[in-house]
Design a protein around this motif. Structure first.
Motif, PDB file in Angstrom:
ATOM      1  N   GLY A  97       0.781  -1.228   0.000  1.00 18.36           N
ATOM      2  CA  GLY A  97       0.000   0.000   0.000  1.00 18.36           C
ATOM      3  C   GLY A  97       0.810   1.274   0.000  1.00 18.36           C
ATOM      4  O   GLY A  97       0.226   2.361   0.023  1.00 18.36           O
ATOM      5  N   GLU A  98       2.146   1.179  -0.027  1.00 20.95           N
ATOM      6  CA  GLU A  98       2.987   2.372   0.096  1.00 20.95           C
ATOM      7  C   GLU A  98       3.643   2.808  -1.210  1.00 20.95           C
ATOM      8  O   GLU A  98       4.434   3.744  -1.213  1.00 20.95           O
ATOM      9  CB  GLU A  98       4.084   2.115   1.140  1.00 20.95           C
ATOM     10  CG  GLU A  98       3.554   1.882   2.550  1.00 20.95           C
ATOM     11  CD  GLU A  98       2.807   3.092   3.097  1.00 20.95           C
ATOM     12  OE1 GLU A  98       3.273   4.228   2.855  1.00 20.95           O
ATOM     13  OE2 GLU A  98       1.748   2.904   3.729  1.00 20.95           O
ATOM     14  N   TRP A  99       3.356   2.146  -2.336  1.00 23.01           N
ATOM     15  CA  TRP A  99       4.022   2.510  -3.591  1.00 23.01           C
ATOM     16  C   TRP A  99       3.588   3.898  -4.048  1.00 23.01           C
ATOM     17  O   TRP A  99       2.402   4.246  -4.001  1.00 23.01           O
ATOM     18  CB  TRP A  99       3.684   1.501  -4.681  1.00 23.01           C
ATOM     19  CG  TRP A  99       4.448   1.724  -5.956  1.00 23.01           C
ATOM     20  CD1 TRP A  99       5.653   1.201  -6.290  1.00 23.01           C
ATOM     21  CD2 TRP A  99       4.044   2.543  -7.075  1.00 23.01           C
ATOM     22  NE1 TRP A  99       6.038   1.631  -7.540  1.00 23.01           N
ATOM     23  CE2 TRP A  99       5.063   2.463  -8.047  1.00 23.01           C
ATOM     24  CE3 TRP A  99       2.926   3.329  -7.340  1.00 23.01           C
ATOM     25  CZ2 TRP A  99       5.001   3.133  -9.260  1.00 23.01           C
ATOM     26  CZ3 TRP A  99       2.859   4.006  -8.542  1.00 23.01           C
ATOM     27  CH2 TRP A  99       3.880   3.907  -9.491  1.00 23.01           C
ATOM     28  N   ARG A 100       4.555   4.716  -4.464  1.00 22.91           N
ATOM     29  CA  ARG A 100       4.292   6.035  -5.009  1.00 22.91           C
ATOM     30  C   ARG A 100       5.120   6.209  -6.283  1.00 22.91           C
ATOM     31  O   ARG A 100       6.288   5.816  -6.335  1.00 22.91           O
ATOM     32  CB  ARG A 100       4.659   7.144  -4.004  1.00 22.91           C
ATOM     33  CG  ARG A 100       3.883   7.093  -2.708  1.00 22.91           C
ATOM     34  CD  ARG A 100       2.401   7.428  -2.902  1.00 22.91           C
ATOM     35  NE  ARG A 100       1.678   7.433  -1.629  1.00 22.91           N
ATOM     36  CZ  ARG A 100       1.106   6.358  -1.081  1.00 22.91           C
ATOM     37  NH1 ARG A 100       1.180   5.177  -1.711  1.00 22.91           N
ATOM     38  NH2 ARG A 100       0.481   6.445   0.064  1.00 22.91           N
ATOM     39  N   ALA A 101       4.536   6.822  -7.287  1.00 23.10           N
ATOM     40  CA  ALA A 101       5.235   7.029  -8.554  1.00 23.10           C
ATOM     41  C   ALA A 101       6.415   7.965  -8.367  1.00 23.10           C
ATOM     42  O   ALA A 101       6.371   8.909  -7.585  1.00 23.10           O
ATOM     43  CB  ALA A 101       4.270   7.609  -9.594  1.00 23.10           C
ATOM     44  N   GLY A 102       7.512   7.687  -9.094  1.00 25.85           N
ATOM     45  CA  GLY A 102       8.700   8.526  -9.046  1.00 25.85           C
ATOM     46  C   GLY A 102       9.743   7.982  -9.991  1.00 25.85           C
ATOM     47  O   GLY A 102       9.707   6.799 -10.352  1.00 25.85           O
ATOM     48  N   PRO A 103      10.711   8.809 -10.420  1.00 20.00           N
ATOM     49  CA  PRO A 103      11.702   8.364 -11.409  1.00 20.00           C
ATOM     50  C   PRO A 103      12.476   7.123 -11.000  1.00 20.00           C
ATOM     51  O   PRO A 103      12.809   6.289 -11.841  1.00 20.00           O
ATOM     52  CB  PRO A 103      12.628   9.578 -11.549  1.00 20.00           C
ATOM     53  CG  PRO A 103      11.800  10.741 -11.115  1.00 20.00           C
ATOM     54  CD  PRO A 103      10.887  10.222 -10.051  1.00 20.00           C
ATOM     55  N   SER A 104      12.795   6.999  -9.715  1.00 21.59           N
ATOM     56  CA  SER A 104      13.590   5.847  -9.278  1.00 21.59           C
ATOM     57  C   SER A 104      12.744   4.786  -8.585  1.00 21.59           C
ATOM     58  O   SER A 104      13.288   3.786  -8.101  1.00 21.59           O
ATOM     59  CB  SER A 104      14.710   6.310  -8.339  1.00 21.59           C
ATOM     60  OG  SER A 104      14.166   6.948  -7.193  1.00 21.59           O
ATOM     61  N   ALA A 105      11.438   4.992  -8.509  1.00 16.26           N
ATOM     62  CA  ALA A 105      10.575   3.995  -7.871  1.00 16.26           C
ATOM     63  C   ALA A 105      10.567   2.727  -8.714  1.00 16.26           C
ATOM     64  O   ALA A 105      10.652   2.781  -9.941  1.00 16.26           O
ATOM     65  CB  ALA A 105       9.154   4.544  -7.732  1.00 16.26           C
ATOM     66  N   PRO A 106      10.456   1.556  -8.104  1.00 19.84           N
ATOM     67  CA  PRO A 106      10.345   0.341  -8.906  1.00 19.84           C
ATOM     68  C   PRO A 106       9.023   0.311  -9.647  1.00 19.84           C
ATOM     69  O   PRO A 106       7.963   0.592  -9.076  1.00 19.84           O
ATOM     70  CB  PRO A 106      10.430  -0.776  -7.854  1.00 19.84           C
ATOM     71  CG  PRO A 106       9.970  -0.145  -6.577  1.00 19.84           C
ATOM     72  CD  PRO A 106      10.409   1.290  -6.653  1.00 19.84           C
ATOM     73  N   ASN A 107       9.077   0.018 -10.918  1.00 18.08           N
ATOM     74  CA  ASN A 107       7.869  -0.170 -11.728  1.00 18.08           C
ATOM     75  C   ASN A 107       8.235  -1.178 -12.807  1.00 18.08           C
ATOM     76  O   ASN A 107       8.600  -0.815 -13.928  1.00 18.08           O
ATOM     77  CB  ASN A 107       7.386   1.143 -12.332  1.00 18.08           C
ATOM     78  CG  ASN A 107       5.996   1.004 -12.947  1.00 18.08           C
ATOM     79  OD1 ASN A 107       5.388  -0.054 -12.885  1.00 18.08           O
ATOM     80  ND2 ASN A 107       5.503   2.077 -13.541  1.00 18.08           N
ATOM     81  N   GLY A 108       8.182  -2.442 -12.429  1.00 14.32           N
ATOM     82  CA  GLY A 108       8.699  -3.526 -13.248  1.00 14.32           C
ATOM     83  C   GLY A 108       8.235  -3.496 -14.689  1.00 14.32           C
ATOM     84  O   GLY A 108       7.054  -3.284 -14.972  1.00 14.32           O
ATOM     85  N   LEU A 109       9.172  -3.720 -15.607  1.00 11.15           N
ATOM     86  CA  LEU A 109       8.894  -3.721 -17.037  1.00 11.15           C
ATOM     87  C   LEU A 109       9.219  -5.099 -17.600  1.00 11.15           C
ATOM     88  O   LEU A 109      10.353  -5.578 -17.482  1.00 11.15           O
ATOM     89  CB  LEU A 109       9.739  -2.646 -17.731  1.00 11.15           C
ATOM     90  CG  LEU A 109       9.739  -2.601 -19.266  1.00 11.15           C
ATOM     91  CD1 LEU A 109       8.338  -2.487 -19.829  1.00 11.15           C
ATOM     92  CD2 LEU A 109      10.614  -1.452 -19.756  1.00 11.15           C
ATOM     93  N   ALA A 110       8.218  -5.738 -18.192  1.00  7.99           N
ATOM     94  CA  ALA A 110       8.412  -7.051 -18.816  1.00  7.99           C
ATOM     95  C   ALA A 110       7.630  -7.107 -20.115  1.00  7.99           C
ATOM     96  O   ALA A 110       6.494  -6.632 -20.190  1.00  7.99           O
ATOM     97  CB  ALA A 110       7.967  -8.172 -17.885  1.00  7.99           C
TER      98      ALA A 110
END
Length: 390
Positions: free
Chosen positions: A330-343
């Motif tokens: 519940g703590e994810w926040r968008a940001g340039p270095s935030a993890p946002n997995g790409l597959a």
């Protein structure tokens, strides 16, 4: 985020006109041209593989004592350090040959010169590197290594469970199997070690990589949860990319069993979802990338097969989910270095064990971010020209 990465991110988040793009997001032809082998490998151009019979052997390993070493770790320890002063006449690449057999040891390759380790048995199953650590297991006093130095941590943790850890650049593994057998005795959710269950502690890595230009050729990786961990370098471990190329190989597991934040390319591989360990009714998950949001390439799987062991029900396995590494639920926040997995899974064949088309194939992230294709929390998980197997 750089301009090119931002442009790609915006392009990837755009729909492609598919009937139900929120369920199985598809790349357009233009977007797919940005997610290729050439794009992932960049300036790395791997040399063509030579036949095993033509390879030299600076060291040979045989469990019966007939080689120069009886364990793989002993042969690796005999190599010079990459960071040491150059030695006159030293080979540009070292080769270690493994005789057919079963080698029970945890292996660490750390700060070594370019290296190829290959099995001499021809088939990957003829040479098996086997260990059995799991994340919640108490650390032994003798478990420290250059890959996982001694610390105050009481447990091995996910990374420390690795049967083989490759923390070095320009390493090639050929024609061998790597196994983490720690959870092999668990069936239908019964038989876990104390303090371990499907809610945590059962992570047991077969292979962990943390380096660049790492190649796996006709290798088999066997485990359950977290079989293959492709990690990028951490601060202080060198600059540049962390690229791993796996081809003509097999990777087997059940939950998040191909995961990490490196650039990872799977080509002509068999991705096998295993049955039997988990409580009946519990599903599985294949891919779990943790690509930083400002990175434009993460995992690419192409020309591969997603198969299942007998016993897995149709639609019981997610093709993948984002691993929001280090982010609480519940703590994810968008940001340039935030993890946002790409597959991106492309030109591959997907078995019926993967979630049915009407349900989509991608699950919510580890931080419980729902799978969605729009907005700041949009996932970067895509397909291109795949075929569903019966």
């Amino acid at each position: 985020m750089g301009r090119s990465a931002l442009a790609l991110a915006l392009a990837l988040l755009a729909g492609s006109g598919q009937a139900n793009p929120e369920l199985r997001p598809q790349l357009s032809e233009g977007q797919a041209r940005l997610q290729t082998r050439a794009a992932l490998l960049a300036d790395w151009q791997p040399a063509a593989a030579r036949p095993l019979a033509e390879l030299p052997a600076h060291f040979s390993v045989a469990a019966d004592g007939s080689g120069s070493h009886s364990s793989l770790q002993a042969a690796i320890d005999a190599l010079p350090s990459r960071s040491a002063a150059p030695v006159a006449g030293a080979p540009a690449r070292y080769f270690i040959r493994l005789a057919p057999g079963r080698y029970v040891e945890n292996v660490c390759i750390h700060d070594k010169p370019p290296l190829t380790i290959y099995g001499a048995g021809g088939e990957p199953g003829a040479v098996r590197l086997v260990a059995s650590r799991f994340a919640a297991q108490p650390r032994e006093a003798v478990s420290a290594s250059p890959c996982f130095p001694a610390s105050s941590t009481a447990r091995h943790g996910t990374a420390g469970s690795a049967s083989v850890a490759v923390f070095s650049d320009e390493v090639t593994l050929r024609h061998l199997s790597i196994v983490n057998s720690a959870l092999d005795g668990v069936r239908d959710g019964q038989g876990y070690p104390p303090e371990v269950g499907e809610g945590g502690g059962a992570q047991a890595v077969a292979l962990m990589t943390r380096g660049d230009r790492i190649e796996l050729d006709r290798v088999q990786l066997w485990g359950h949860q977290d079989t293959f961990y492709a990690s990028r370098r951490r601060e202080g471990e060198g600059e540049g990319l962390s690229r791993v190329w796996v081809h003509d190989s097999l990777i087997a597991g059940d939950v998040d069993f191909i995961f990490g934040d490196a650039r990872l390319l799977l080509e002509r591989c068999t991705v096998l979802s295993r049955a039997g360990r988990r409580t009946p009714g519990e599903g599985g998950i294949v891919l779990a990338p943790s690509t930083a949001a400002n990175e434009s390439i993460g995992f690419i799987v192409q020309d591969s097969r997603f198969l299942a062991e007998p016993g897995l029900a149709p639609g019981s396995v997610w093709l993948g989910r984002a691993w929001d590494q280090g982010v609480a639920k519940g703590e994810w926040r968008a940001g340039p270095s935030a993890p946002n997995g790409l597959a991106v899974v492309r030109e591959s064949r997907i078995g019926a064990h993967i979630h049915a088309r009407r349900e989509g194939v991608w699950g919510p992230s580890t931080a419980r971010r729902p799978h969605q294709t729009e907005g700041d929390a949009a996932n970067r998980l895509f397909e291109h020209r795949n075929q569903d197997l019966p």
